[in-house]
Design a protein around this motif. Structure first.
Motif, PDB file in Angstrom:
ATOM      1  N   VAL A  50       7.990  25.295 -30.885  1.00  0.00           N
ATOM      2  CA  VAL A  50       8.561  23.998 -30.545  1.00  0.00           C
ATOM      3  C   VAL A  50       7.853  23.550 -29.278  1.00  0.00           C
ATOM      4  CG1 VAL A  50      10.619  22.787 -29.749  1.00  0.00           C
ATOM      5  CG2 VAL A  50      10.804  24.445 -31.574  1.00  0.00           C
ATOM      6  N   ARG A  51       7.330  22.345 -29.288  1.00  0.00           N
ATOM      7  CA  ARG A  51       6.675  21.817 -28.088  1.00  0.00           C
ATOM      8  C   ARG A  51       7.674  20.942 -27.347  1.00  0.00           C
ATOM      9  NH1 ARG A  51       3.432  17.317 -27.063  1.00  0.00           N
ATOM     10  NH2 ARG A  51       3.361  16.808 -29.283  1.00  0.00           N
ATOM     11  N   LEU A  52       7.917  21.301 -26.088  1.00  0.00           N
ATOM     12  CA  LEU A  52       8.820  20.548 -25.222  1.00  0.00           C
ATOM     13  C   LEU A  52       7.969  19.787 -24.214  1.00  0.00           C
ATOM     14  CD1 LEU A  52      11.394  23.404 -24.605  1.00  0.00           C
ATOM     15  CD2 LEU A  52      11.581  21.543 -26.243  1.00  0.00           C
ATOM     16  N   THR A  53       8.201  18.494 -24.076  1.00  0.00           N
ATOM     17  CA  THR A  53       7.327  17.666 -23.240  1.00  0.00           C
ATOM     18  C   THR A  53       7.856  17.430 -21.831  1.00  0.00           C
ATOM     19  OG1 THR A  53       8.329  15.643 -24.090  1.00  0.00           O
ATOM     20  CG2 THR A  53       6.372  16.469 -25.232  1.00  0.00           C
ATOM     21  N   ARG A  54       9.086  17.826 -21.557  1.00  0.00           N
ATOM     22  CA  ARG A  54       9.639  17.563 -20.225  1.00  0.00           C
ATOM     23  C   ARG A  54      10.423  18.779 -19.715  1.00  0.00           C
ATOM     24  NH1 ARG A  54      13.901  13.702 -17.757  1.00  0.00           N
ATOM     25  NH2 ARG A  54      12.918  13.372 -15.749  1.00  0.00           N
ATOM     26  N   VAL A  55       9.710  19.877 -19.510  1.00  0.00           N
ATOM     27  CA  VAL A  55      10.336  21.103 -19.023  1.00  0.00           C
ATOM     28  C   VAL A  55      10.370  21.047 -17.503  1.00  0.00           C
ATOM     29  CG1 VAL A  55      10.179  23.615 -18.947  1.00  0.00           C
ATOM     30  CG2 VAL A  55       9.542  22.396 -21.024  1.00  0.00           C
ATOM     31  N   ARG A  56      11.560  21.122 -16.945  1.00  0.00           N
ATOM     32  CA  ARG A  56      11.777  21.082 -15.500  1.00  0.00           C
ATOM     33  C   ARG A  56      12.522  22.330 -15.064  1.00  0.00           C
ATOM     34  NH1 ARG A  56       8.516  17.661 -16.378  1.00  0.00           N
ATOM     35  NH2 ARG A  56       8.720  15.448 -16.016  1.00  0.00           N
ATOM     36  N   TRP A  57      12.730  22.488 -13.766  1.00  0.00           N
ATOM     37  CA  TRP A  57      13.382  23.686 -13.246  1.00  0.00           C
ATOM     38  C   TRP A  57      14.798  23.848 -13.767  1.00  0.00           C
ATOM     39  CZ3 TRP A  57      17.877  23.802 -10.490  1.00  0.00           C
ATOM     40  CH2 TRP A  57      18.309  22.587  -9.948  1.00  0.00           C
ATOM     41  N   TYR A  58      15.477  22.757 -14.046  1.00  0.00           N
ATOM     42  CA  TYR A  58      16.868  22.826 -14.475  1.00  0.00           C
ATOM     43  C   TYR A  58      17.029  23.053 -15.975  1.00  0.00           C
ATOM     44  CZ  TYR A  58      15.877  17.925 -15.480  1.00  0.00           C
ATOM     45  OH  TYR A  58      15.306  16.773 -15.941  1.00  0.00           O
ATOM     46  N   ASN A  59      15.989  22.793 -16.783  1.00  0.00           N
ATOM     47  CA  ASN A  59      16.130  22.972 -18.219  1.00  0.00           C
ATOM     48  C   ASN A  59      15.195  24.030 -18.802  1.00  0.00           C
ATOM     49  OD1 ASN A  59      13.663  21.652 -18.309  1.00  0.00           O
ATOM     50  ND2 ASN A  59      14.467  19.789 -19.221  1.00  0.00           N
ATOM     51  N   ALA A  60      14.370  24.651 -17.968  1.00  0.00           N
ATOM     52  CA  ALA A  60      13.418  25.638 -18.478  1.00  0.00           C
ATOM     53  C   ALA A  60      14.128  26.871 -19.041  1.00  0.00           C
ATOM     54  CB  ALA A  60      12.437  26.046 -17.380  1.00  0.00           C
ATOM     55  N   ALA A  61      15.021  27.467 -18.283  1.00  0.00           N
ATOM     56  CA  ALA A  61      15.697  28.678 -18.754  1.00  0.00           C
ATOM     57  C   ALA A  61      16.599  28.410 -19.958  1.00  0.00           C
ATOM     58  CB  ALA A  61      16.477  29.334 -17.617  1.00  0.00           C
ATOM     59  N   PRO A  62      17.445  27.376 -19.928  1.00  0.00           N
ATOM     60  CA  PRO A  62      18.276  27.156 -21.125  1.00  0.00           C
ATOM     61  C   PRO A  62      17.452  26.873 -22.381  1.00  0.00           C
ATOM     62  CG  PRO A  62      19.124  25.877 -19.284  1.00  0.00           C
ATOM     63  CD  PRO A  62      17.818  26.468 -18.840  1.00  0.00           C
ATOM     64  N   SER A  63      16.374  26.158 -22.253  1.00  0.00           N
ATOM     65  CA  SER A  63      15.547  25.844 -23.425  1.00  0.00           C
ATOM     66  C   SER A  63      14.765  27.057 -23.908  1.00  0.00           C
ATOM     67  CB  SER A  63      14.563  24.726 -23.095  1.00  0.00           C
ATOM     68  OG  SER A  63      15.251  23.557 -22.759  1.00  0.00           O
ATOM     69  N   ALA A  64      14.227  27.826 -22.986  1.00  0.00           N
ATOM     70  CA  ALA A  64      13.392  28.967 -23.357  1.00  0.00           C
ATOM     71  C   ALA A  64      14.204  30.168 -23.828  1.00  0.00           C
ATOM     72  CB  ALA A  64      12.516  29.367 -22.173  1.00  0.00           C
ATOM     73  N   LEU A  65      15.388  30.350 -23.271  1.00  0.00           N
ATOM     74  CA  LEU A  65      16.197  31.526 -23.620  1.00  0.00           C
ATOM     75  C   LEU A  65      17.284  31.218 -24.654  1.00  0.00           C
ATOM     76  CD1 LEU A  65      16.529  33.064 -20.051  1.00  0.00           C
ATOM     77  CD2 LEU A  65      14.803  33.528 -21.801  1.00  0.00           C
ATOM     78  N   ALA A  66      17.228  30.059 -25.253  1.00  0.00           N
ATOM     79  CA  ALA A  66      18.212  29.653 -26.266  1.00  0.00           C
ATOM     80  C   ALA A  66      18.306  30.599 -27.464  1.00  0.00           C
ATOM     81  CB  ALA A  66      17.903  28.233 -26.736  1.00  0.00           C
ATOM     82  N   PRO A  67      17.240  31.294 -27.866  1.00  0.00           N
ATOM     83  CA  PRO A  67      17.374  32.196 -29.021  1.00  0.00           C
ATOM     84  C   PRO A  67      18.413  33.307 -28.851  1.00  0.00           C
ATOM     85  CG  PRO A  67      15.081  31.731 -28.664  1.00  0.00           C
ATOM     86  CD  PRO A  67      15.823  31.134 -27.492  1.00  0.00           C
ATOM     87  N   PHE A  68      18.842  33.585 -27.635  1.00  0.00           N
ATOM     88  CA  PHE A  68      19.900  34.582 -27.466  1.00  0.00           C
ATOM     89  C   PHE A  68      21.154  34.193 -28.257  1.00  0.00           C
ATOM     90  CE2 PHE A  68      17.967  36.043 -23.292  1.00  0.00           C
ATOM     91  CZ  PHE A  68      17.609  37.287 -23.790  1.00  0.00           C
ATOM     92  N   VAL A  69      21.361  32.911 -28.463  1.00  0.00           N
ATOM     93  CA  VAL A  69      22.536  32.427 -29.195  1.00  0.00           C
ATOM     94  C   VAL A  69      22.449  32.808 -30.677  1.00  0.00           C
ATOM     95  CG1 VAL A  69      23.818  30.334 -29.828  1.00  0.00           C
ATOM     96  CG2 VAL A  69      22.845  30.565 -27.548  1.00  0.00           C
ATOM     97  N   VAL A  70      21.245  33.020 -31.177  1.00  0.00           N
ATOM     98  CA  VAL A  70      21.043  33.334 -32.595  1.00  0.00           C
ATOM     99  C   VAL A  70      21.754  34.629 -32.988  1.00  0.00           C
ATOM    100  CG1 VAL A  70      19.275  33.903 -34.322  1.00  0.00           C
ATOM    101  CG2 VAL A  70      18.892  32.035 -32.722  1.00  0.00           C
ATOM    102  N   VAL A  71      21.929  35.546 -32.062  1.00  0.00           N
ATOM    103  CA  VAL A  71      22.573  36.826 -32.386  1.00  0.00           C
ATOM    104  C   VAL A  71      24.037  36.632 -32.795  1.00  0.00           C
ATOM    105  CG1 VAL A  71      23.456  37.576 -30.135  1.00  0.00           C
ATOM    106  CG2 VAL A  71      22.579  39.254 -31.738  1.00  0.00           C
TER     107      VAL A  71
END
Length: 183
Positions: free
Chosen positions: A90-111
């Motif tokens: 997935v290409r994200l075009t506006r990754v900032r300090w406040y949304n980098a971790a939630p967007s990048a680590l979201a797969p943890f929810v898949v479990v």
């Protein structure tokens, strides 16, 4: 009088309480390990990881939408990258300090997905049917897809201010809580 082999004498109470769910998920977990071993040997076995790849990338996409990281592209078609394979992206075009971790680590929810399926199938007790075989093949890749990739972890490091904020909150709670309780 309790038997030596009762669940509560051999395991913690939470394990005894949820044993049906854990027993239901055991074949899926073994199947996930088998899929992982086989897909490392030959690209054909990536077919068995498609359900997990879709959920992994959808987690990034949805988290990107929710946190305003602006997802721009979504793919689950495997492609060769160097010596390995990229199963999706997935290409994200506006990754900032406040949304980098939630967007990048979201797969943890898949479990959570395998546990929800297991809860649904074991509500009336443990009773395997033919549909559970298909569900085992659908749920197994979720165990493989719930861990963020190396690239995901690198992107999540852009949220380092979260660590500073969490540390300050921890320090302030541990410092001020005893003082507030004494009032």
């Amino acid at each position: 009088m309790s038997s030596l082999f009762e669940c509560s004498t051999l395991a913690p109470a939470w394990l005894c309480h949820h044993r049906d769910i854990l027993l239901y998920l055991a074949p899926s977990l073994v199947l996930a390990l088998l899929i992982r071993a086989l897909s490392a040997r030959h690209p054909f076995f990536f077919l068995f990881t498609v359900a997990g790849t879709i959920c992994h990338e959808l987690a990034h996409f949805v988290a990107g939408l929710v946190t305003y990281a602006r997802p721009a592209a979504f793919t689950v078609i495997p492609r060769r990258v160097g010596q390995g394979w990229e199963l999706g992206s997935v290409r994200l075009t506006r990754v900032r300090w406040y949304n980098a971790a939630p967007s990048a680590l979201a797969p943890f929810v898949v479990v959570l997905l395998p546990f929800v399926v297991a809860w649904w199938r074991t509500r009336a007790g443990l009773n395997f049917q033919w549909i559970d075989l298909a569900l085992a093949f659908a749920v197994a890749p979720q165990f493989l897809a719930c861990w963020p990739s190396t690239v995901d972890w690198k992107i999540s490091l852009r949220s380092w201010p979260y660590l500073l904020i969490a540390g300050l909150l921890w320090w302030s709670v541990s410092y001020w809580w005893p003082l507030l309780q004494s009032l």
